[in-house]
Design a protein around this motif. Structure first.
Motif, PDB file in Angstrom:
ATOM      1  N   ARG A 201      23.723  31.275  39.330  1.00  0.00           N
ATOM      2  CA  ARG A 201      24.077  29.892  39.013  1.00  0.00           C
ATOM      3  C   ARG A 201      25.405  29.827  38.274  1.00  0.00           C
ATOM      4  NH1 ARG A 201      24.490  26.866  34.785  1.00  0.00           N
ATOM      5  NH2 ARG A 201      23.648  28.447  33.374  1.00  0.00           N
ATOM      6  N   ARG A 202      25.569  30.694  37.276  1.00  0.00           N
ATOM      7  CA  ARG A 202      26.804  30.659  36.494  1.00  0.00           C
ATOM      8  C   ARG A 202      28.011  31.063  37.335  1.00  0.00           C
ATOM      9  NH1 ARG A 202      23.711  33.535  32.669  1.00  0.00           N
ATOM     10  NH2 ARG A 202      25.062  35.356  32.965  1.00  0.00           N
ATOM     11  N   MET A 203      27.866  32.087  38.170  1.00  0.00           N
ATOM     12  CA  MET A 203      28.998  32.499  39.009  1.00  0.00           C
ATOM     13  C   MET A 203      29.414  31.376  39.949  1.00  0.00           C
ATOM     14  SD  MET A 203      28.694  36.485  40.135  1.00  0.00           S
ATOM     15  CE  MET A 203      30.329  36.417  40.867  1.00  0.00           C
ATOM     16  N   GLN A 204      28.440  30.739  40.582  1.00  0.00           N
ATOM     17  CA  GLN A 204      28.773  29.653  41.491  1.00  0.00           C
ATOM     18  C   GLN A 204      29.445  28.501  40.740  1.00  0.00           C
ATOM     19  OE1 GLN A 204      25.100  28.737  43.559  1.00  0.00           O
ATOM     20  NE2 GLN A 204      25.581  30.198  45.183  1.00  0.00           N
ATOM     21  N   GLU A 205      28.953  28.196  39.543  1.00  0.00           N
ATOM     22  CA  GLU A 205      29.594  27.149  38.742  1.00  0.00           C
ATOM     23  C   GLU A 205      31.036  27.513  38.430  1.00  0.00           C
ATOM     24  OE1 GLU A 205      27.891  25.449  35.257  1.00  0.00           O
ATOM     25  OE2 GLU A 205      25.854  25.476  36.068  1.00  0.00           O
ATOM     26  N   ARG A 206      31.263  28.755  38.033  1.00  0.00           N
ATOM     27  CA  ARG A 206      32.606  29.171  37.629  1.00  0.00           C
ATOM     28  C   ARG A 206      33.566  29.170  38.823  1.00  0.00           C
ATOM     29  NH1 ARG A 206      32.692  30.947  32.458  1.00  0.00           N
ATOM     30  NH2 ARG A 206      30.840  31.887  31.497  1.00  0.00           N
ATOM     31  N   TRP A 207      33.136  29.748  39.934  1.00  0.00           N
ATOM     32  CA  TRP A 207      34.015  29.863  41.100  1.00  0.00           C
ATOM     33  C   TRP A 207      34.352  28.478  41.666  1.00  0.00           C
ATOM     34  CZ3 TRP A 207      33.263  34.294  39.062  1.00  0.00           C
ATOM     35  CH2 TRP A 207      33.750  35.494  39.589  1.00  0.00           C
ATOM     36  N   THR A 208      33.350  27.616  41.776  1.00  0.00           N
ATOM     37  CA  THR A 208      33.610  26.304  42.359  1.00  0.00           C
ATOM     38  C   THR A 208      34.336  25.380  41.381  1.00  0.00           C
ATOM     39  OG1 THR A 208      31.360  25.543  41.799  1.00  0.00           O
ATOM     40  CG2 THR A 208      31.704  26.467  44.000  1.00  0.00           C
ATOM     41  N   ALA A 209      34.103  25.529  40.075  1.00  0.00           N
ATOM     42  CA  ALA A 209      34.889  24.767  39.098  1.00  0.00           C
ATOM     43  C   ALA A 209      36.369  25.110  39.234  1.00  0.00           C
ATOM     44  CB  ALA A 209      34.400  25.045  37.674  1.00  0.00           C
ATOM     45  N   PHE A 210      36.662  26.388  39.412  1.00  0.00           N
ATOM     46  CA  PHE A 210      38.044  26.827  39.619  1.00  0.00           C
ATOM     47  C   PHE A 210      38.626  26.159  40.868  1.00  0.00           C
ATOM     48  CE2 PHE A 210      41.097  29.894  41.447  1.00  0.00           C
ATOM     49  CZ  PHE A 210      41.968  30.045  40.377  1.00  0.00           C
ATOM     50  N   ALA A 211      37.844  26.111  41.964  1.00  0.00           N
ATOM     51  CA  ALA A 211      38.306  25.479  43.194  1.00  0.00           C
ATOM     52  C   ALA A 211      38.554  23.988  42.991  1.00  0.00           C
ATOM     53  CB  ALA A 211      37.296  25.702  44.313  1.00  0.00           C
ATOM     54  N   HIS A 212      37.780  23.353  42.120  1.00  0.00           N
ATOM     55  CA  HIS A 212      37.970  21.934  41.826  1.00  0.00           C
ATOM     56  C   HIS A 212      39.188  21.689  40.946  1.00  0.00           C
ATOM     57  CE1 HIS A 212      34.470  19.595  43.370  1.00  0.00           C
ATOM     58  NE2 HIS A 212      33.900  20.786  43.427  1.00  0.00           N
ATOM     59  N   GLY A 213      39.786  22.751  40.430  1.00  0.00           N
ATOM     60  CA  GLY A 213      40.942  22.584  39.555  1.00  0.00           C
ATOM     61  C   GLY A 213      40.590  22.494  38.092  1.00  0.00           C
TER      62      GLY A 213
ATOM     63  N   ASP B 148      34.417  27.351  33.839  1.00  0.00           N
ATOM     64  CA  ASP B 148      33.369  27.486  32.831  1.00  0.00           C
ATOM     65  C   ASP B 148      32.013  27.155  33.449  1.00  0.00           C
ATOM     66  OD1 ASP B 148      35.286  28.128  30.909  1.00  0.00           O
ATOM     67  OD2 ASP B 148      35.644  26.019  30.460  1.00  0.00           O
ATOM     68  N   ALA B 149      30.944  27.579  32.778  1.00  0.00           N
ATOM     69  CA  ALA B 149      29.585  27.336  33.253  1.00  0.00           C
ATOM     70  C   ALA B 149      28.739  26.827  32.098  1.00  0.00           C
ATOM     71  CB  ALA B 149      28.979  28.622  33.825  1.00  0.00           C
ATOM     72  N   ALA B 150      27.809  25.943  32.423  1.00  0.00           N
ATOM     73  CA  ALA B 150      26.938  25.382  31.399  1.00  0.00           C
ATOM     74  C   ALA B 150      26.137  26.476  30.709  1.00  0.00           C
ATOM     75  CB  ALA B 150      25.989  24.361  32.032  1.00  0.00           C
ATOM     76  N   GLY B 151      26.070  26.406  29.381  1.00  0.00           N
ATOM     77  CA  GLY B 151      25.292  27.371  28.629  1.00  0.00           C
ATOM     78  C   GLY B 151      25.919  28.742  28.535  1.00  0.00           C
ATOM     79  N   ALA B 152      27.213  28.852  28.832  1.00  0.00           N
ATOM     80  CA  ALA B 152      27.893  30.147  28.793  1.00  0.00           C
ATOM     81  C   ALA B 152      29.234  29.973  28.088  1.00  0.00           C
ATOM     82  CB  ALA B 152      28.112  30.667  30.211  1.00  0.00           C
ATOM     83  N   PRO B 153      29.824  31.046  27.577  1.00  0.00           N
ATOM     84  CA  PRO B 153      31.102  30.896  26.880  1.00  0.00           C
ATOM     85  C   PRO B 153      32.201  30.418  27.819  1.00  0.00           C
ATOM     86  CG  PRO B 153      30.576  33.220  27.210  1.00  0.00           C
ATOM     87  CD  PRO B 153      29.363  32.442  27.589  1.00  0.00           C
ATOM     88  N   ASP B 154      33.128  29.628  27.263  1.00  0.00           N
ATOM     89  CA  ASP B 154      34.275  29.181  28.032  1.00  0.00           C
ATOM     90  C   ASP B 154      35.147  30.383  28.391  1.00  0.00           C
ATOM     91  OD1 ASP B 154      33.329  26.654  27.741  1.00  0.00           O
ATOM     92  OD2 ASP B 154      34.727  26.076  26.158  1.00  0.00           O
ATOM     93  N   TRP B 155      35.731  30.312  29.568  1.00  0.00           N
ATOM     94  CA  TRP B 155      36.503  31.439  30.093  1.00  0.00           C
ATOM     95  C   TRP B 155      37.982  31.187  29.847  1.00  0.00           C
ATOM     96  CZ3 TRP B 155      35.816  33.347  35.843  1.00  0.00           C
ATOM     97  CH2 TRP B 155      36.461  34.573  36.001  1.00  0.00           C
ATOM     98  N   SER B 156      38.530  31.812  28.841  1.00  0.00           N
ATOM     99  CA  SER B 156      39.922  31.599  28.467  1.00  0.00           C
ATOM    100  C   SER B 156      40.866  32.206  29.496  1.00  0.00           C
ATOM    101  CB  SER B 156      40.210  32.238  27.103  1.00  0.00           C
ATOM    102  OG  SER B 156      39.293  31.789  26.139  1.00  0.00           O
ATOM    103  N   ARG B 157      42.067  31.631  29.547  1.00  0.00           N
ATOM    104  CA  ARG B 157      43.109  32.198  30.400  1.00  0.00           C
ATOM    105  C   ARG B 157      43.510  33.574  29.879  1.00  0.00           C
ATOM    106  NH1 ARG B 157      47.659  27.625  31.446  1.00  0.00           N
ATOM    107  NH2 ARG B 157      48.844  29.536  31.865  1.00  0.00           N
ATOM    108  N   TYR B 158      43.890  34.439  30.803  1.00  0.00           N
ATOM    109  CA  TYR B 158      44.363  35.777  30.457  1.00  0.00           C
ATOM    110  C   TYR B 158      45.853  35.692  30.144  1.00  0.00           C
ATOM    111  CZ  TYR B 158      45.022  40.845  30.851  1.00  0.00           C
ATOM    112  OH  TYR B 158      45.305  42.171  30.613  1.00  0.00           O
TER     113      TYR B 158
END
Length: 513
Positions: free
Chosen positions: A451-463, A467-477
């Motif tokens: 669930r979290r991977m799909q949220e993260r990958w598709t959120a990225f595609a949406h621009g 990030d995923a609900a209930g998980a730490p925010d993914w900072s830019r590298y």
């Protein structure tokens, strides 16, 4: 618009009739290029011809010619053919033309030699439902038919083109630009994503000037970023392929069947890494035209296409290759030593790390696991880190490492190996009766990881931020914090996860492996 109307898509080639399962609608076996056979073998792909009436898009097209591989099931009733340049589209069923969803274009892996968009793993229903995206999965030419560089045999009367698989992907992306709106997609919000060989094609696209404007974002999973040939080496492999075919020229080679080319390529595929550890026989090539420079150098220097990039590898990439007894990755001490010698001979002017310097990065690693670590890092992790660091200077980058495994995979000594993230991303955790992954448990936790991977990958595609609900925010590298997402039973953000590896391997780009 009625549900029946949504099953017919109006493309530039003609009308397509799809199928619905209620939640999603799918169109399969869409021709995006003319058959690359006969006189078109080893030539750049040409757009497919238009048709009259409503073409049935209910079944997958053929897979690219390849020998059967139990690890890469192509799907039920799938046959192979040189006429293989087809793609598939899946959308949410409530979406119509002009709705403007982001489009995700999948480029499958398979060591540049195996695989197809028809693989059951890439069904895509789960990803489309979870992420509200339009999903496109594509075929491209493989092995000796997709990556052979035969320009040395060309004449004024008998020409060939190079980087054929890359050209296939480019033509498919052009098709997406022209037709995305017909399926409810937004051509200005296209994300190209791929794993392994597919990831390698994605990172090569980032260094391909003619790809500019064809996609807005990129995701590269376990990309062999640096496994791209110089043209001379690629042509040596091409000449070897023709010798294996017993063909003195292109006309004789084109007279051979596709299966004969596949079998000859298989012999080359086995021989080259046995003679040159760490070298994959078929891969994109730096031809000075389509691919002007080596992708790892372009990305490391921050000169790639300025699109956001999500990129990463798996914790135990090399264990799969050991388990399958694959010759592609140097794991034993003799093959690793041979690879280091070849590196030094090929780059006498470069300040390559010494063996002692590299080994410092593996302090505390058990001796029997040392080769696996070195193979993993020279083949996947370090090129990925170098690419991330350079590209982060010109565009947003998010770096990850996939650590999630199961008790059974740990017991087998496989761990979070190459491609083990795919079932989680695609929401396909039931691998069938022969899949040992969850025999000792872990499926419930696995669904949450999925669930979290799909949220993260598709959120990225949406621009959005991935990030995923209930998980730490993914900072830019970036060069300061080097924030890296570790994907596991519980995700976590680790600053400079690869610090010891960076210091051991140094900053020299190994752009020839």
């Amino acid at each position: 618009m009625t549900a029946t109307d949504r099953l017919v898509a109006r493309t530039t080639g003609g009308l397509l009739g799809g199928r619905t399962d209620g939640a999603t609608t799918v169109w399969r076996g869409i021709r995006y290029a003319a058959p690359p056979s006969g006189a078109m073998r080893w030539r750049a792909p040409a757009p497919g011809a238009p048709w009259q009436g409503i073409a049935d898009a209910g079944a997958f097209g053929p897979a690219a010619p390849q020998n059967p591989n139990p690890a890469v099931p192509l799907g039920p009733d799938i046959h192979v053919s040189e006429d293989c340049l087809f793609l598939n589209v899946r959308t949410p069923s409530n979406v119509g033309p002009g709705d403007g969803l982001p489009v995700m274009v999948w480029v499958h892996g398979g060591a540049y030699t195996f695989g197809s968009a028809s693989q059951p793993l890439f069904d895509g229903r789960s990803l489309v439902e979870a992420g509200e995206v339009v999903l496109v999965t594509i075929n491209y030419r493989l092995g000796g038919l997709g990556f052979a560089e035969l320009g040395g045999f060309a004449t004024a009367e008998d020409r060939v083109d190079g980087n054929l698989a890359l050209r296939d992907v480019l033509l498919a992306l052009e098709w997406v630009q022209e037709n995305a709106r017909a399926f409810g997609g937004d051509p200005e919000r296209v994300t190209v994503f791929g794993e392994s060989a597919g990831g390698g094609l994605v990172t090569t696209l980032l260094a391909t000037p003619s790809a500019e404007g064809l996609f807005a974002r990129a995701i590269a999973q376990s990309s062999p970023v640096s496994s791209v040939y110089e043209l001379d080496r690629a042509r040596e492999v091409g000449a070897r392929l023709l010798r294996e075919l017993g063909a003195a020229d292109l006309a004789a080679a084109r007279a051979r069947s596709a299966q004969e080319v596949v079998d000859a390529a298989a012999r080359v595929y086995a021989a080259v890494p046995a003679e040159e550890p760490g070298v994959i026989p078929f891969a994109p090539a730096v031809d000075g035209e389509l691919v002007p420079e080596h992708p790892i150098a372009v990305l490391r220097e921050g000169r790639g296409l300025r699109v956001p990039l999500l990129i990463g590898t798996n914790r135990d990439e090399a264990t799969l290759f050991k388990y399958m007894k694959s010759p592609l990755m140097p794991i034993t001490e003799p093959t690793i030593t041979a690879m280091f010698r070849a590196m030094a001979a090929e780059r006498p002017d470069a300040e390559l790390p010494s063996r002692a310097q590299v080994l410092d990065a593996y302090e505390g690693v058990r001796h029997r696991a040392l080769g696996l670590g070195i193979a993993r890092d020279i083949g996947f992790r370090m090129p990925t880190v170098w690419a991330a660091e350079g590209h982060a200077r010109i565009a947003p980058v998010h770096l990850y490492r996939f650590d999630r495994t199961t008790p059974m995979l740990e017991l087998l000594g496989i761990g979070a190996t190459h491609a083990s993230e795919l079932p989680y991303l695609w929401g396909e955790l039931d691998g069938g009766r022969k899949d040992p992954t969850f025999l000792l448990g872990g499926r419930r936790r696995g669904r949450e990881v999925s669930r979290r991977m799909q949220e993260r990958w598709t959120a990225f595609a949406h621009g959005r931020s991935p990030d995923a609900a209930g998980a730490p925010d993914w900072s830019r590298y970036d060069a300061e914090g080097r924030a890296t997402l570790v994907i596991d039973a519980e995700d976590r953000i680790v600053p400079d996860l690869d610090g010891e590896l960076r210091r051991g391997w140094g900053d020299e780009v190994l752009a020839f492996r």
